[in-house]
Scaffold this active site. Structure first.
Site, PDB file in Angstrom:
ATOM      1  N   LYS A   1       0.839  -1.215   0.000  1.00 29.11           N
ATOM      2  CA  LYS A   1       0.000   0.000   0.000  1.00 29.11           C
ATOM      3  C   LYS A   1       0.871   1.261   0.000  1.00 29.11           C
ATOM      4  CE  LYS A   1      -2.034  -1.369   3.809  1.00 29.11           C
ATOM      5  NZ  LYS A   1      -1.371  -2.657   4.083  1.00 29.11           N
TER       6      LYS A   1
ATOM      7  N   ARG B   1     -10.179   0.003   9.161  1.00 29.99           N
ATOM      8  CA  ARG B   1      -9.552  -1.301   9.357  1.00 29.99           C
ATOM      9  C   ARG B   1     -10.433  -2.220  10.209  1.00 29.99           C
ATOM     10  NH1 ARG B   1      -3.807   0.056   8.879  1.00 29.99           N
ATOM     11  NH2 ARG B   1      -2.523  -1.745   9.301  1.00 29.99           N
TER      12      ARG B   1
ATOM     13  N   ARG C   1      11.899  -5.289   3.938  1.00 32.45           N
ATOM     14  CA  ARG C   1      11.535  -3.872   3.767  1.00 32.45           C
ATOM     15  C   ARG C   1      12.558  -2.952   4.435  1.00 32.45           C
ATOM     16  NH1 ARG C   1       5.741  -1.798   5.167  1.00 32.45           N
ATOM     17  NH2 ARG C   1       6.013  -3.026   7.051  1.00 32.45           N
TER      18      ARG C   1
ATOM     19  N   ARG D   1      11.542  -0.992  10.208  1.00 28.22           N
ATOM     20  CA  ARG D   1      10.509  -0.521  11.130  1.00 28.22           C
ATOM     21  C   ARG D   1      10.477  -1.383  12.393  1.00 28.22           C
ATOM     22  NH1 ARG D   1       4.899   0.478   7.987  1.00 28.22           N
ATOM     23  NH2 ARG D   1       4.006  -0.873   9.570  1.00 28.22           N
TER      24      ARG D   1
ATOM     25  N   ARG E   1       0.336  -9.138  13.422  1.00 27.49           N
ATOM     26  CA  ARG E   1      -0.332  -8.179  12.526  1.00 27.49           C
ATOM     27  C   ARG E   1      -1.179  -8.927  11.487  1.00 27.49           C
ATOM     28  NH1 ARG E   1       4.628  -4.865  10.598  1.00 27.49           N
ATOM     29  NH2 ARG E   1       3.188  -3.924   9.115  1.00 27.49           N
TER      30      ARG E   1
HETATM   31  P1  AP5 Z   1       4.791  -1.656   1.696  1.00 29.88           P
HETATM   32  O1  AP5 Z   1       4.415  -0.812   0.548  1.00 29.88           O
HETATM   33  O2  AP5 Z   1       5.614  -1.053   2.778  1.00 29.88           O
HETATM   34  O3  AP5 Z   1       3.497  -2.383   2.305  1.00 29.88           O
HETATM   35  P2  AP5 Z   1       2.281  -1.787   3.118  1.00 29.88           P
HETATM   36  O4  AP5 Z   1       1.069  -2.462   2.596  1.00 29.88           O
HETATM   37  O5  AP5 Z   1       2.302  -0.281   3.128  1.00 29.88           O
HETATM   38  O6  AP5 Z   1       2.641  -2.378   4.546  1.00 29.88           O
HETATM   39  P3  AP5 Z   1       2.529  -1.790   6.000  1.00 29.88           P
HETATM   40  O7  AP5 Z   1       3.321  -2.738   6.858  1.00 29.88           O
HETATM   41  O8  AP5 Z   1       2.884  -0.347   6.080  1.00 29.88           O
HETATM   42  O9  AP5 Z   1       1.011  -1.980   6.250  1.00 29.88           O
HETATM   43  P4  AP5 Z   1       0.319  -2.051   7.574  1.00 29.88           P
HETATM   44  O10 AP5 Z   1      -1.075  -1.997   7.099  1.00 29.88           O
HETATM   45  O11 AP5 Z   1       0.687  -3.179   8.442  1.00 29.88           O
HETATM   46  O12 AP5 Z   1       0.918  -0.783   8.354  1.00 29.88           O
HETATM   47  P5  AP5 Z   1       0.332   0.613   8.745  1.00 29.88           P
HETATM   48  O13 AP5 Z   1       1.445   1.578   8.681  1.00 29.88           O
HETATM   49  O14 AP5 Z   1      -0.941   0.936   8.049  1.00 29.88           O
HETATM   50  O15 AP5 Z   1       5.545  -2.941   1.101  1.00 29.88           O
HETATM   51  C1  AP5 Z   1       6.178  -3.905   1.939  1.00 29.88           C
HETATM   52  C2  AP5 Z   1       7.529  -4.342   1.314  1.00 29.88           C
HETATM   53  O16 AP5 Z   1       7.260  -5.070   0.117  1.00 29.88           O
HETATM   54  C3  AP5 Z   1       8.425  -3.156   0.914  1.00 29.88           C
HETATM   55  O17 AP5 Z   1       9.766  -3.511   1.196  1.00 29.88           O
HETATM   56  C4  AP5 Z   1       8.215  -3.011  -0.599  1.00 29.88           C
HETATM   57  O18 AP5 Z   1       9.381  -2.531  -1.256  1.00 29.88           O
HETATM   58  C5  AP5 Z   1       7.874  -4.437  -1.024  1.00 29.88           C
HETATM   59  N1  AP5 Z   1       6.884  -4.464  -2.098  1.00 29.88           N
HETATM   60  C6  AP5 Z   1       5.794  -3.666  -2.238  1.00 29.88           C
HETATM   61  N2  AP5 Z   1       5.091  -3.988  -3.340  1.00 29.88           N
HETATM   62  C7  AP5 Z   1       5.748  -5.053  -3.900  1.00 29.88           C
HETATM   63  C8  AP5 Z   1       5.506  -5.861  -5.048  1.00 29.88           C
HETATM   64  N3  AP5 Z   1       4.444  -5.642  -5.855  1.00 29.88           N
HETATM   65  N4  AP5 Z   1       6.381  -6.879  -5.303  1.00 29.88           N
HETATM   66  C9  AP5 Z   1       7.444  -7.100  -4.488  1.00 29.88           C
HETATM   67  N5  AP5 Z   1       7.738  -6.350  -3.409  1.00 29.88           N
HETATM   68  C10 AP5 Z   1       6.894  -5.347  -3.103  1.00 29.88           C
HETATM   69  O19 AP5 Z   1      -0.064   0.359  10.272  1.00 29.88           O
HETATM   70  C11 AP5 Z   1       0.920   0.139  11.273  1.00 29.88           C
HETATM   71  C12 AP5 Z   1       0.231  -0.001  12.626  1.00 29.88           C
HETATM   72  O20 AP5 Z   1      -0.479   1.233  12.939  1.00 29.88           O
HETATM   73  C13 AP5 Z   1      -0.844  -1.095  12.714  1.00 29.88           C
HETATM   74  O21 AP5 Z   1      -0.286  -2.347  13.028  1.00 29.88           O
HETATM   75  C14 AP5 Z   1      -1.726  -0.545  13.851  1.00 29.88           C
HETATM   76  O22 AP5 Z   1      -1.157  -0.774  15.113  1.00 29.88           O
HETATM   77  C15 AP5 Z   1      -1.712   0.958  13.604  1.00 29.88           C
HETATM   78  N6  AP5 Z   1      -2.830   1.415  12.737  1.00 29.88           N
HETATM   79  C16 AP5 Z   1      -2.736   2.024  11.520  1.00 29.88           C
HETATM   80  N7  AP5 Z   1      -3.946   2.280  11.019  1.00 29.88           N
HETATM   81  C17 AP5 Z   1      -4.843   1.837  11.952  1.00 29.88           C
HETATM   82  C18 AP5 Z   1      -6.269   1.796  12.009  1.00 29.88           C
HETATM   83  N8  AP5 Z   1      -7.024   2.273  10.995  1.00 29.88           N
HETATM   84  N9  AP5 Z   1      -6.849   1.260  13.104  1.00 29.88           N
HETATM   85  C19 AP5 Z   1      -6.121   0.800  14.135  1.00 29.88           C
HETATM   86  N10 AP5 Z   1      -4.759   0.781  14.147  1.00 29.88           N
HETATM   87  C20 AP5 Z   1      -4.136   1.302  13.054  1.00 29.88           C
END
Ligand code: AP5
Length: 224
Positions: free
Chosen positions: A16, A91, A130, A163, A174
């Protein structure tokens, strides 16, 4: 033409954030990531950040009431009044209902929910490799999307780091939280005719092309 109010969701590590970097150059829409907002609060040591950090470090969701308030305030800012792309929010069903309520009250609605779908095994491979730019958060992967110079951001030359919540045991939790609390949103959006699925296992460029095609179709549908 009416506004585009889009939700991008999927398992952790689905790509994402990677797509956000590309999409923000394509569409004049603000890209709003609740994960980035929370990490910003943690870094600044705000009250919200201190409260959220313990949940994030454990791979749990931050409680709905905190997130809903934070997202609602952000969506009321002027740049989001003509459309937005939300990443990582809603979420839970509760969060989705709160978003619907906020938009309905001002005569707006969600245009589509785009699921970037990736199986668990691939999530683990992606997250373990990552790397993030310490300054601006640009995303890399040591094998799939490496920087030109190891450990250095292509865009601003800053150091790349891992991270805190990318440790193995936290990633497993997660994923469990995603399946238990976020996956029910697929049926929720399906029932409203909002779901659009993208195969997230393809290359970043192919996923980007597919999402752009989905958004272009939504715009065309809206024009007719
Ligand atoms: P990347 O693009 O970083 O993936 P992502 O989907 O953004 O992953 P996140 O870990 O950021 O998602 P998340 O939903 O767990 O975290 P968030 O920050 O929202 O890609 C991952 C890796 O793969 C990278 O190295 C990239 O280069 C590689 N890659 C990407 N695309 C690729 C492809 N097509 N092919 C190969 N490689 C690829 O949330 C973090 C925390 O915040 C949560 O755990 C929670 O505690 C809290 N939080 C956030 N939002 C909420 C909410 N709405 N409600 C409650 N808690 C929340």
């Amino acid at each position: 033409m009416s506004e585009l109010n889009l939700i991008l969701f999927g398992p952790p590590g689905a790509g994402k954030g990677t797509q956000a970097d590309r999409l923000r150059n394509d569409f004049r829409l603000p890209f709003i990531s609740t994960g980035d907002m929370l990490r910003g609060n943690v870094k600044e040591g705000t009250e919200l950040g201190q409260e959220a950090q313990k949940y994030m470090d454990a791979g749990e969701l931050v409680p709905d009431e905190l997130i809903v308030k934070m997202a609602a305030e952000r969506l009321n800012e002027s740049d989001a009044l003509d459309g937005f792309i939300l990443d990582g929010f809603p979420r839970t069903i509760e969060q989705a209902k709160a978003l619907d309520k906020q938009l309905t009250e001002v005569g707006r609605r969600v245009t589509a929910a785009i699921l970037v779908d990736v199986p668990d095994q691939e999530v683990v491979r992606r997250i373990s490799g990552r790397r993030l730019c310490v300054k601006s958060g640009h995303n890399y992967h040591v094998d799939f999307d490496p920087p030109k110079r190891e450990g250095v951001c292509d865009q601003d030359g800053s150091r790349l780091i891992q991270r805190d919540d990318d440790k193995d045991e936290v990633v497993r939790n997660r994923l469990k939280v995603y399946h238990d609390q976020t996956e029910p949103l697929i049926d929720y959006f399906d029932d409203q005719g909002l779901m659009r699925r993208i195969d997230g296992t393809r290359s970043p460029a192919e996923v980007h092309d597919h999402i752009r095609a989905v958004i272009a179709t939504l715009r065309m549908e809206d024009d007719v």
